[in-house]
Motif scaffolding. Structure first.
Motif, PDB file in Angstrom:
ATOM      1  N   SER A  84       0.923  -1.370   0.285  1.00 17.37           N
ATOM      2  CA  SER A  84      -0.266  -0.198  -0.008  1.00 17.37           C
ATOM      3  C   SER A  84       0.611   1.263  -0.003  1.00 17.37           C
ATOM      4  O   SER A  84       1.517   1.457   0.997  1.00 17.37           O
ATOM      5  N   TRP A  85       0.207   2.050  -0.344  1.00 20.14           N
ATOM      6  CA  TRP A  85       0.809   3.218  -0.633  1.00 20.14           C
ATOM      7  C   TRP A  85       1.105   4.441   0.290  1.00 20.14           C
ATOM      8  O   TRP A  85      -0.414   4.600   0.844  1.00 20.14           O
ATOM      9  N   LEU A  86       1.580   5.227   0.983  1.00 21.17           N
ATOM     10  CA  LEU A  86       1.139   6.101   2.481  1.00 21.17           C
ATOM     11  C   LEU A  86       1.680   7.129   2.116  1.00 21.17           C
ATOM     12  O   LEU A  86       2.607   7.709   1.228  1.00 21.17           O
ATOM     13  N   GLU A  87       0.728   8.030   1.936  1.00 21.26           N
ATOM     14  CA  GLU A  87       0.821  10.009   1.628  1.00 21.26           C
ATOM     15  C   GLU A  87       0.778  10.422   3.063  1.00 21.26           C
ATOM     16  O   GLU A  87      -0.329  10.326   4.052  1.00 21.26           O
ATOM     17  N   PHE A  88       2.214  11.241   3.106  1.00 20.87           N
ATOM     18  CA  PHE A  88       2.470  12.010   4.625  1.00 20.87           C
ATOM     19  C   PHE A  88       2.069  13.789   3.908  1.00 20.87           C
ATOM     20  O   PHE A  88       2.724  14.334   2.852  1.00 20.87           O
ATOM     21  N   PRO A  89       1.444  14.574   4.662  1.00 16.38           N
ATOM     22  CA  PRO A  89       1.579  15.943   4.282  1.00 16.38           C
ATOM     23  C   PRO A  89       2.702  16.766   4.565  1.00 16.38           C
ATOM     24  O   PRO A  89       2.357  17.855   4.460  1.00 16.38           O
ATOM     25  N   ILE A  90       3.797  16.484   4.175  1.00 19.51           N
ATOM     26  CA  ILE A  90       5.344  17.095   4.153  1.00 19.51           C
ATOM     27  C   ILE A  90       6.062  16.538   4.017  1.00 19.51           C
ATOM     28  O   ILE A  90       6.038  15.067   2.613  1.00 19.51           O
ATOM     29  N   VAL A  91       6.979  17.515   3.476  1.00 18.04           N
ATOM     30  CA  VAL A  91       8.445  16.584   3.312  1.00 18.04           C
ATOM     31  C   VAL A  91       9.633  16.637   4.132  1.00 18.04           C
ATOM     32  O   VAL A  91       9.276  16.647   5.152  1.00 18.04           O
ATOM     33  N   GLY A  92      11.030  16.218   3.837  1.00 20.95           N
ATOM     34  CA  GLY A  92      11.947  15.741   4.457  1.00 20.95           C
ATOM     35  C   GLY A  92      11.832  14.770   5.110  1.00 20.95           C
ATOM     36  O   GLY A  92      12.751  15.107   6.103  1.00 20.95           O
ATOM     37  N   LEU A  93      10.711  14.359   5.209  1.00 19.94           N
ATOM     38  CA  LEU A  93      10.961  12.575   6.301  1.00 19.94           C
ATOM     39  C   LEU A  93      11.588  11.786   6.334  1.00 19.94           C
ATOM     40  O   LEU A  93      12.343  11.830   7.375  1.00 19.94           O
ATOM     41  N   PRO A  94      12.676  11.302   5.407  1.00 15.86           N
ATOM     42  CA  PRO A  94      14.457  10.973   5.533  1.00 15.86           C
ATOM     43  C   PRO A  94      15.318  12.069   6.230  1.00 15.86           C
ATOM     44  O   PRO A  94      15.613  10.995   7.097  1.00 15.86           O
ATOM     45  N   ALA A  95      14.964  13.335   6.307  1.00  9.90           N
ATOM     46  CA  ALA A  95      16.136  13.862   7.148  1.00  9.90           C
ATOM     47  C   ALA A  95      15.653  13.308   8.718  1.00  9.90           C
ATOM     48  O   ALA A  95      16.602  13.336   9.594  1.00  9.90           O
ATOM     49  N   ILE A  96      14.158  13.532   9.108  1.00 10.41           N
ATOM     50  CA  ILE A  96      13.552  13.514  10.488  1.00 10.41           C
ATOM     51  C   ILE A  96      14.514  12.679  10.680  1.00 10.41           C
ATOM     52  O   ILE A  96      14.372  12.097  12.368  1.00 10.41           O
ATOM     53  N   ILE A  97      13.869  11.349  10.101  1.00 12.05           N
ATOM     54  CA  ILE A  97      14.133  10.123  10.288  1.00 12.05           C
ATOM     55  C   ILE A  97      15.379  10.229  10.929  1.00 12.05           C
ATOM     56  O   ILE A  97      15.714   9.144  12.437  1.00 12.05           O
ATOM     57  N   MET A  98      15.676   9.781  10.013  1.00 11.73           N
ATOM     58  CA  MET A  98      18.257   9.586  10.168  1.00 11.73           C
ATOM     59  C   MET A  98      18.231  10.556  11.246  1.00 11.73           C
ATOM     60  O   MET A  98      19.005  10.255  12.372  1.00 11.73           O
ATOM     61  N   ASN A  99      17.823  12.250  11.274  1.00  7.62           N
ATOM     62  CA  ASN A  99      17.782  12.567  12.951  1.00  7.62           C
ATOM     63  C   ASN A  99      17.606  12.102  13.670  1.00  7.62           C
ATOM     64  O   ASN A  99      18.183  12.239  15.282  1.00  7.62           O
ATOM     65  N   LEU A 100      16.281  12.206  14.113  1.00  7.87           N
ATOM     66  CA  LEU A 100      15.786  10.922  15.769  1.00  7.87           C
ATOM     67  C   LEU A 100      16.921  10.074  16.019  1.00  7.87           C
ATOM     68  O   LEU A 100      17.109   9.926  17.243  1.00  7.87           O
ATOM     69  N   ALA A 101      17.191   8.986  14.951  1.00  8.82           N
ATOM     70  CA  ALA A 101      18.043   7.863  15.093  1.00  8.82           C
ATOM     71  C   ALA A 101      19.384   8.179  15.530  1.00  8.82           C
ATOM     72  O   ALA A 101      20.063   7.414  16.204  1.00  8.82           O
ATOM     73  N   LYS A 102      20.185   9.891  15.393  1.00  8.80           N
ATOM     74  CA  LYS A 102      20.779   9.751  16.688  1.00  8.80           C
ATOM     75  C   LYS A 102      21.376  10.408  17.490  1.00  8.80           C
ATOM     76  O   LYS A 102      21.814  10.518  18.509  1.00  8.80           O
ATOM     77  N   THR A 103      19.188  10.961  18.572  1.00 11.52           N
ATOM     78  CA  THR A 103      19.160  11.560  19.336  1.00 11.52           C
ATOM     79  C   THR A 103      18.689   9.996  21.024  1.00 11.52           C
ATOM     80  O   THR A 103      18.389   9.033  20.468  1.00 11.52           O
ATOM     81  N   ARG A 104      18.834  10.703  21.675  1.00 10.99           N
ATOM     82  CA  ARG A 104      18.468   9.517  23.076  1.00 10.99           C
ATOM     83  C   ARG A 104      16.668  10.423  23.231  1.00 10.99           C
ATOM     84  O   ARG A 104      16.926  11.739  22.943  1.00 10.99           O
ATOM     85  N   ARG A 105      15.884   9.579  24.185  1.00  8.61           N
ATOM     86  CA  ARG A 105      15.184   9.871  24.734  1.00  8.61           C
ATOM     87  C   ARG A 105      14.339   9.270  25.908  1.00  8.61           C
ATOM     88  O   ARG A 105      15.067   8.265  25.294  1.00  8.61           O
ATOM     89  N   ALA A 106      14.323   9.286  27.121  1.00 10.53           N
ATOM     90  CA  ALA A 106      14.418   9.065  27.921  1.00 10.53           C
ATOM     91  C   ALA A 106      12.336   8.265  28.135  1.00 10.53           C
ATOM     92  O   ALA A 106      12.721   7.146  28.601  1.00 10.53           O
ATOM     93  N   GLN A 107      11.539   8.828  27.109  1.00 11.36           N
ATOM     94  CA  GLN A 107      10.343   7.681  27.789  1.00 11.36           C
ATOM     95  C   GLN A 107      10.159   7.561  25.997  1.00 11.36           C
ATOM     96  O   GLN A 107       9.978   8.605  25.200  1.00 11.36           O
ATOM     97  N   GLU A 108       9.673   6.330  25.724  1.00  7.80           N
ATOM     98  CA  GLU A 108       8.784   5.979  24.852  1.00  7.80           C
ATOM     99  C   GLU A 108       7.981   6.358  23.942  1.00  7.80           C
ATOM    100  O   GLU A 108       6.830   6.735  24.954  1.00  7.80           O
ATOM    101  N   ARG A 109       7.543   7.369  23.010  1.00  9.45           N
ATOM    102  CA  ARG A 109       5.976   8.102  22.701  1.00  9.45           C
ATOM    103  C   ARG A 109       5.711   6.907  21.717  1.00  9.45           C
ATOM    104  O   ARG A 109       5.975   5.596  20.491  1.00  9.45           O
ATOM    105  N   LEU A 110       4.237   6.778  22.048  1.00 12.75           N
ATOM    106  CA  LEU A 110       3.209   6.380  21.431  1.00 12.75           C
ATOM    107  C   LEU A 110       2.355   6.642  21.129  1.00 12.75           C
ATOM    108  O   LEU A 110       2.047   7.456  21.609  1.00 12.75           O
TER     109      LEU A 110
END
Length: 236
Positions: A84-110
């Motif tokens: 299935s195709w998924l459509e998101f109303p923003i651009v630049g998602l790959p950069a957001i994904i990779m930038n978040l991968a370099k960070t740390r968060r105390a609690q998981e977001r659900l």
């Protein structure tokens, strides 16, 4: 004043799918940007109607912080590939994904979808949605006006007895467009309503459809992965 009878049910698990990228994946090659939107092909056929909004959790191997995005399901026109195709109303998602991968968060977001009543420090009251939650905070979305970083809010879930709906007071820690991040101060005991909300979101996440990126994917060689033609709805 908010009329609870005209709102969605207070606690509503949201449709969620998960995509796990390996360390060698070229994430950017899996996305297409069209007129301010992003398209991603999820190689599992989803049981959701065309146009339905769902949450998608993108994660990268060895990272504690996934990217949680909200997008629409788009049915593919051909059936040469399952998915299935998924459509998101923003651009630049790959950069957001990779930038978040370099960070740390105390609690998981659900992810969660909850109607909320919010009272500001100056007495103003507004209705919005809770879009995700953790043991120490949550994200408000659909805000009718900007909140101020540092201000204190009283937050309740709509449509439930007060003893079960009062999430307590939280502090605004960030503001972005119609969204705001809220942090609850550490206390000796957590409010039961917040604990239950986290438990509900965690249960929904544990049953989510998940795809793990294949090591044989062509993106590892700098090529686009195998995909069907993009849906007409996304080329409007």
């Amino acid at each position: 004043m908010i009329d609870a009878s005209k709102t969605k049910p207070a606690l509503l698990p949201v449709p969620l799918v998960r995509c796990q990228f390996g360390p060698s994946a070229n994430v950017a090659l899996h996305f297409h940007e069209i007129e301010g939107r992003s398209l991603f092909f999820f190689p599992i056929e989803l049981p959701h109607r065309d146009g339905q909004w769902i949450f998608v959790e993108f994660a990268v191997a060895d990272s504690d912080v996934p990217c949680l995005a909200r997008g629409r399901v788009r049915t593919q026109e051909g059936r040469n590939l399952v998915g299935s195709w998924l459509e998101f109303p923003i651009v630049g998602l790959p950069a957001i994904i990779m930038n978040l991968a370099k960070t740390r968060r105390a609690q998981e977001r659900l992810p969660i979808d909850v109607t909320a009543s919010v009272r500001c420090a100056d007495g103003a009251k507004l209705a919005c949605r809770i879009a995700d939650v953790s043991a120490e905070g949550l994200r408000l979305s659909g805000l009718p006006f900007f909140l101020n970083v540092g201000e204190e809010l009283s937050i309740e879930m709509v449509g439930m007895p007060r003893a079960q709906s009062d999430l307590g007071k939280g502090r605004v820690v960030w503001v972005r467009a119609q969204e705001a991040g809220i942090h609850f101060a550490r206390t000796a005991t957590r409010r039961t309503s917040l604990v239950k909300l986290v438990e509900l979101a965690a249960a929904a996440r544990s049953t989510a459809i998940q795809f793990t990126h294949l090591d044989s994917c062509r993106c590892r060689n700098g090529e686009r992965p195998m995909e069907p033609t993009s849906p007409a709805a996304a080329r409007r």
